[in-house]
Write a protein that holds these residues in place. Structure first.
Motif, PDB file in Angstrom:
ATOM      1  N   ARG A  10       0.858  -1.186   0.000  1.00  0.00           N
ATOM      2  CA  ARG A  10       0.000   0.000   0.000  1.00  0.00           C
ATOM      3  C   ARG A  10       0.895   1.236   0.000  1.00  0.00           C
ATOM      4  NH1 ARG A  10      -5.116  -1.814  -0.776  1.00  0.00           N
ATOM      5  NH2 ARG A  10      -5.657  -3.431   0.673  1.00  0.00           N
ATOM      6  N   LEU A  11       0.342   2.358  -0.430  1.00  0.00           N
ATOM      7  CA  LEU A  11       1.080   3.615  -0.348  1.00  0.00           C
ATOM      8  C   LEU A  11       1.265   4.003   1.106  1.00  0.00           C
ATOM      9  CD1 LEU A  11      -0.507   5.856  -3.109  1.00  0.00           C
ATOM     10  CD2 LEU A  11       1.710   4.767  -3.119  1.00  0.00           C
ATOM     11  N   CYS A  12       2.386   4.610   1.398  1.00  0.00           N
ATOM     12  CA  CYS A  12       2.651   5.108   2.745  1.00  0.00           C
ATOM     13  C   CYS A  12       1.661   6.224   3.061  1.00  0.00           C
ATOM     14  CB  CYS A  12       4.080   5.621   2.832  1.00  0.00           C
ATOM     15  SG  CYS A  12       4.490   6.376   4.409  1.00  0.00           S
ATOM     16  N   ALA A  13       1.024   6.156   4.198  1.00  0.00           N
ATOM     17  CA  ALA A  13       0.021   7.152   4.585  1.00  0.00           C
ATOM     18  C   ALA A  13       0.650   8.492   4.968  1.00  0.00           C
ATOM     19  CB  ALA A  13      -0.805   6.628   5.742  1.00  0.00           C
ATOM     20  N   TYR A  14       1.944   8.515   5.211  1.00  0.00           N
ATOM     21  CA  TYR A  14       2.600   9.757   5.628  1.00  0.00           C
ATOM     22  C   TYR A  14       3.149  10.551   4.451  1.00  0.00           C
ATOM     23  CZ  TYR A  14       2.170   7.834  10.264  1.00  0.00           C
ATOM     24  OH  TYR A  14       1.657   7.325  11.416  1.00  0.00           O
ATOM     25  N   CYS A  15       3.688   9.871   3.445  1.00  0.00           N
ATOM     26  CA  CYS A  15       4.309  10.610   2.344  1.00  0.00           C
ATOM     27  C   CYS A  15       3.579  10.450   1.011  1.00  0.00           C
ATOM     28  CB  CYS A  15       5.758  10.171   2.180  1.00  0.00           C
ATOM     29  SG  CYS A  15       5.960   8.460   1.651  1.00  0.00           S
ATOM     30  N   TRP A  16       2.644   9.538   0.908  1.00  0.00           N
ATOM     31  CA  TRP A  16       1.857   9.299  -0.302  1.00  0.00           C
ATOM     32  C   TRP A  16       2.727   9.167  -1.536  1.00  0.00           C
ATOM     33  CZ3 TRP A  16      -3.205   8.120  -0.552  1.00  0.00           C
ATOM     34  CH2 TRP A  16      -3.905   8.209   0.633  1.00  0.00           C
ATOM     35  N   ASP A  17       3.725   8.296  -1.453  1.00  0.00           N
ATOM     36  CA  ASP A  17       4.613   7.948  -2.561  1.00  0.00           C
ATOM     37  C   ASP A  17       5.556   9.087  -2.971  1.00  0.00           C
ATOM     38  OD1 ASP A  17       5.604   5.944  -4.166  1.00  0.00           O
ATOM     39  OD2 ASP A  17       4.343   6.455  -5.866  1.00  0.00           O
ATOM     40  N   PHE A  18       5.828  10.006  -2.056  1.00  0.00           N
ATOM     41  CA  PHE A  18       6.893  10.991  -2.228  1.00  0.00           C
ATOM     42  C   PHE A  18       7.865  10.786  -1.069  1.00  0.00           C
ATOM     43  CE2 PHE A  18       3.403  12.936  -4.535  1.00  0.00           C
ATOM     44  CZ  PHE A  18       4.026  13.344  -5.701  1.00  0.00           C
ATOM     45  N   PRO A  19       8.611   9.667  -1.044  1.00  0.00           N
ATOM     46  CA  PRO A  19       9.395   9.291   0.128  1.00  0.00           C
ATOM     47  C   PRO A  19      10.639  10.139   0.367  1.00  0.00           C
ATOM     48  CG  PRO A  19       9.768   7.730  -1.609  1.00  0.00           C
ATOM     49  CD  PRO A  19       8.686   8.649  -2.087  1.00  0.00           C
ATOM     50  N   VAL A  20      11.186  10.747  -0.687  1.00  0.00           N
ATOM     51  CA  VAL A  20      12.380  11.585  -0.539  1.00  0.00           C
ATOM     52  C   VAL A  20      12.088  12.923  -1.194  1.00  0.00           C
ATOM     53  CG1 VAL A  20      14.838  11.798  -1.018  1.00  0.00           C
ATOM     54  CG2 VAL A  20      13.853   9.543  -0.631  1.00  0.00           C
ATOM     55  N   VAL A  21      12.267  13.989  -0.451  1.00  0.00           N
ATOM     56  CA  VAL A  21      12.035  15.326  -0.997  1.00  0.00           C
ATOM     57  C   VAL A  21      13.279  16.174  -0.786  1.00  0.00           C
ATOM     58  CG1 VAL A  21       9.540  15.276  -0.713  1.00  0.00           C
ATOM     59  CG2 VAL A  21      10.959  16.118   1.131  1.00  0.00           C
ATOM     60  N   ALA A  22      13.463  17.169  -1.632  1.00  0.00           N
ATOM     61  CA  ALA A  22      14.579  18.101  -1.512  1.00  0.00           C
ATOM     62  C   ALA A  22      14.034  19.450  -1.058  1.00  0.00           C
ATOM     63  CB  ALA A  22      15.309  18.252  -2.833  1.00  0.00           C
ATOM     64  N   ILE A  23      14.569  19.958   0.028  1.00  0.00           N
ATOM     65  CA  ILE A  23      14.121  21.230   0.586  1.00  0.00           C
ATOM     66  C   ILE A  23      15.265  22.225   0.471  1.00  0.00           C
ATOM     67  CG2 ILE A  23      13.312  22.397   2.659  1.00  0.00           C
ATOM     68  CD1 ILE A  23      12.181  19.696   3.553  1.00  0.00           C
ATOM     69  N   ARG A  34      21.513  26.577  -5.549  1.00  0.00           N
ATOM     70  CA  ARG A  34      20.970  26.553  -4.186  1.00  0.00           C
ATOM     71  C   ARG A  34      21.435  25.319  -3.429  1.00  0.00           C
ATOM     72  NH1 ARG A  34      17.239  30.289  -2.967  1.00  0.00           N
ATOM     73  NH2 ARG A  34      16.222  31.348  -4.677  1.00  0.00           N
ATOM     74  N   LYS A  35      21.608  25.494  -2.129  1.00  0.00           N
ATOM     75  CA  LYS A  35      21.914  24.361  -1.259  1.00  0.00           C
ATOM     76  C   LYS A  35      20.593  23.702  -0.896  1.00  0.00           C
ATOM     77  CE  LYS A  35      26.117  26.119   0.837  1.00  0.00           C
ATOM     78  NZ  LYS A  35      26.813  26.409   2.092  1.00  0.00           N
ATOM     79  N   VAL A  36      20.537  22.371  -1.002  1.00  0.00           N
ATOM     80  CA  VAL A  36      19.311  21.633  -0.688  1.00  0.00           C
ATOM     81  C   VAL A  36      19.616  20.553   0.343  1.00  0.00           C
ATOM     82  CG1 VAL A  36      18.213  22.042  -2.922  1.00  0.00           C
ATOM     83  CG2 VAL A  36      19.633  20.041  -2.602  1.00  0.00           C
ATOM     84  N   ALA A  37      18.585  20.176   1.072  1.00  0.00           N
ATOM     85  CA  ALA A  37      18.691  19.084   2.039  1.00  0.00           C
ATOM     86  C   ALA A  37      17.687  18.010   1.629  1.00  0.00           C
ATOM     87  CB  ALA A  37      18.380  19.587   3.441  1.00  0.00           C
ATOM     88  N   ALA A  38      18.147  16.773   1.485  1.00  0.00           N
ATOM     89  CA  ALA A  38      17.258  15.661   1.157  1.00  0.00           C
ATOM     90  C   ALA A  38      16.658  15.129   2.456  1.00  0.00           C
ATOM     91  CB  ALA A  38      18.013  14.567   0.435  1.00  0.00           C
ATOM     92  N   VAL A  39      15.335  14.983   2.479  1.00  0.00           N
ATOM     93  CA  VAL A  39      14.641  14.495   3.664  1.00  0.00           C
ATOM     94  C   VAL A  39      13.915  13.206   3.299  1.00  0.00           C
ATOM     95  CG1 VAL A  39      12.908  15.044   5.410  1.00  0.00           C
ATOM     96  CG2 VAL A  39      14.345  16.855   4.467  1.00  0.00           C
ATOM     97  N   ILE A  40      14.115  12.164   4.105  1.00  0.00           N
ATOM     98  CA  ILE A  40      13.518  10.851   3.858  1.00  0.00           C
ATOM     99  C   ILE A  40      12.364  10.638   4.824  1.00  0.00           C
ATOM    100  CG2 ILE A  40      13.953   8.376   3.873  1.00  0.00           C
ATOM    101  CD1 ILE A  40      16.858   9.013   3.218  1.00  0.00           C
ATOM    102  N   CYS A  41      11.277  10.068   4.334  1.00  0.00           N
ATOM    103  CA  CYS A  41      10.098   9.793   5.159  1.00  0.00           C
ATOM    104  C   CYS A  41      10.486   8.822   6.282  1.00  0.00           C
ATOM    105  CB  CYS A  41       8.995   9.191   4.304  1.00  0.00           C
ATOM    106  SG  CYS A  41       7.547   8.679   5.249  1.00  0.00           S
ATOM    107  N   PRO A  42      10.240   9.192   7.540  1.00  0.00           N
ATOM    108  CA  PRO A  42      10.621   8.304   8.640  1.00  0.00           C
ATOM    109  C   PRO A  42       9.705   7.088   8.786  1.00  0.00           C
ATOM    110  CG  PRO A  42       9.539  10.245   9.496  1.00  0.00           C
ATOM    111  CD  PRO A  42       9.703  10.456   8.016  1.00  0.00           C
ATOM    112  N   ALA A  43       8.499   7.164   8.251  1.00  0.00           N
ATOM    113  CA  ALA A  43       7.562   6.048   8.406  1.00  0.00           C
ATOM    114  C   ALA A  43       7.909   4.875   7.484  1.00  0.00           C
ATOM    115  CB  ALA A  43       6.149   6.521   8.135  1.00  0.00           C
TER     116      ALA A  43
END
Length: 60
Positions: A10-23, A34-43
């Motif tokens: 099933r899709l993750c209920a916390y990230c809805w298939d966007f598990p890694v994002v760049a902020i 730009r400097k970016v930080a990659a954030v991974i879904c903890p769930a």
């Protein structure tokens, strides 16, 4: 090639298939990018899916 039926997921209920994002941090490198930080879904730990529980598998 794997044999047998695929493992139901099933899709993750916390990230809805966007598990890694760049902020963007707002800062810039010397070359102007730009400097970016990659954030991974903890769930789901970056997979975007979660395994189906036994209770749910009975209804699939």
């Amino acid at each position: 090639m794997p044999y047998g039926p695929p493992t139901p997921t099933r899709l993750c209920a916390y990230c809805w298939d966007f598990p890694v994002v760049a902020i963007t941090t707002g800062a810039r490198h010397r070359n102007g990018s730009r400097k970016v930080a990659a954030v991974i879904c903890p769930a789901c730990k970056g997979t975007g899916t979660r395994p189906v529980r036994a209770r749910e598998a009975a209804h699939v």
